[in-house]
Design a protein around this motif. Sequence first.
Motif, PDB file in Angstrom:
ATOM      1  N   ARG A  56       1.021   4.056  -2.879  1.00  0.00           N
ATOM      2  CA  ARG A  56       0.708   5.645  -2.951  1.00  0.00           C
ATOM      3  C   ARG A  56       1.897   6.388  -3.387  1.00  0.00           C
ATOM      4  NH1 ARG A  56      -1.997   5.910   3.156  1.00  0.00           N
ATOM      5  NH2 ARG A  56      -4.213   4.434   3.279  1.00  0.00           N
TER       6      ARG A  56
ATOM      7  N   GLU B 174       1.050  -0.850   0.112  1.00  0.00           N
ATOM      8  CA  GLU B 174      -0.046  -0.008  -0.022  1.00  0.00           C
ATOM      9  C   GLU B 174       0.847   0.968   0.103  1.00  0.00           C
ATOM     10  OE1 GLU B 174      -2.835   2.818   0.209  1.00  0.00           O
ATOM     11  OE2 GLU B 174      -3.598   0.487  -0.531  1.00  0.00           O
TER      12      GLU B 174
ATOM     13  N   PRO C 211      -4.442  -0.401   4.064  1.00  0.00           N
ATOM     14  CA  PRO C 211      -4.456  -1.070   2.565  1.00  0.00           C
ATOM     15  C   PRO C 211      -5.892  -0.813   2.368  1.00  0.00           C
ATOM     16  CG  PRO C 211      -3.090  -2.835   4.567  1.00  0.00           C
ATOM     17  CD  PRO C 211      -3.299  -1.740   5.036  1.00  0.00           C
ATOM     18  N   ARG C 212      -5.337  -0.351   0.948  1.00  0.00           N
ATOM     19  CA  ARG C 212      -6.786  -1.225  -0.199  1.00  0.00           C
ATOM     20  C   ARG C 212      -7.266  -2.062  -0.117  1.00  0.00           C
ATOM     21  NH1 ARG C 212      -4.832   2.710  -4.532  1.00  0.00           N
ATOM     22  NH2 ARG C 212      -3.635   3.232  -2.330  1.00  0.00           N
TER      23      ARG C 212
ATOM     24  N   LEU D 230      -3.399  -5.017  -5.784  1.00  0.00           N
ATOM     25  CA  LEU D 230      -3.550  -3.968  -5.358  1.00  0.00           C
ATOM     26  C   LEU D 230      -2.512  -2.449  -5.748  1.00  0.00           C
ATOM     27  CD1 LEU D 230      -2.614  -5.064  -1.839  1.00  0.00           C
ATOM     28  CD2 LEU D 230      -5.571  -4.289  -2.956  1.00  0.00           C
TER      29      LEU D 230
END
Length: 249
Positions: A48, A44, A183-184, A78
Amino acid sequence: MKILVAVKRVVDYNVKVRVNADQTDVDIANVKMSMNPFDEIAVEEAVRLKEAGVATEIVVVSAGVTQCQETIRSAMALGADRGILIETGAQLQPLAVAKLLAAVVKNEQPQLVILGKQAIDDDANQTGQMLAALLDLPQATFASKIVVAEGQATVTREIDGGLETLSMNLPAVVTTDLRLNEPRYATLPNIMKAKKKQLDVTTPEALGVDVTPRLKTLKTMDPPTRSAGIIVPDVATLVEKLRNEAKVI
């Protein structure tokens, strides 16, 4: 800037692990496996940094059995761009993993290497530190904030006395803590796209790394069952039990 992220396939954190019949390890037969949660945080953070325009490519690396490809694909879903699997059926210990990652780093030449601070299966918390030592690179462990700019990484890390901020030149090795980010979730379109992304497979032999285990597990046991608690009528009884039975005061 290229970022390399190491991920590990572990027993899902929601699963209650059990020791196998011969007490040599935990039983992973027919058990749900997932990406190590700390490694999810590492992925993540890399994504980003790419979204912020700091990074241009994210390469995910894993070592282990063929099924580790699923873990790499999860990282691709991800937001990672490319994956590398070091396929082996050997029992991989932290030093062996660090040597494998060091060989990949020398081939890929990333400017930043991000790992989870530890894996939830062995809780060793050794691979990141060993990797930095093998590569002779600056390192920051237990990162709760990462800022990358002008060829430097500024990392805030949690220590016993509070927070410590380190500034280091790139390339560097950083290990992530829980407070770094959340985390997404992977979306269905990204899961489908991940299936088409490049995933290269190599072996320890091709990298010139000996992964023979150096440590031997003598026995694996479940933690002892705790006895049920009791309710005491007053403070005096509590103190008496703590002193004479528990022997903690």
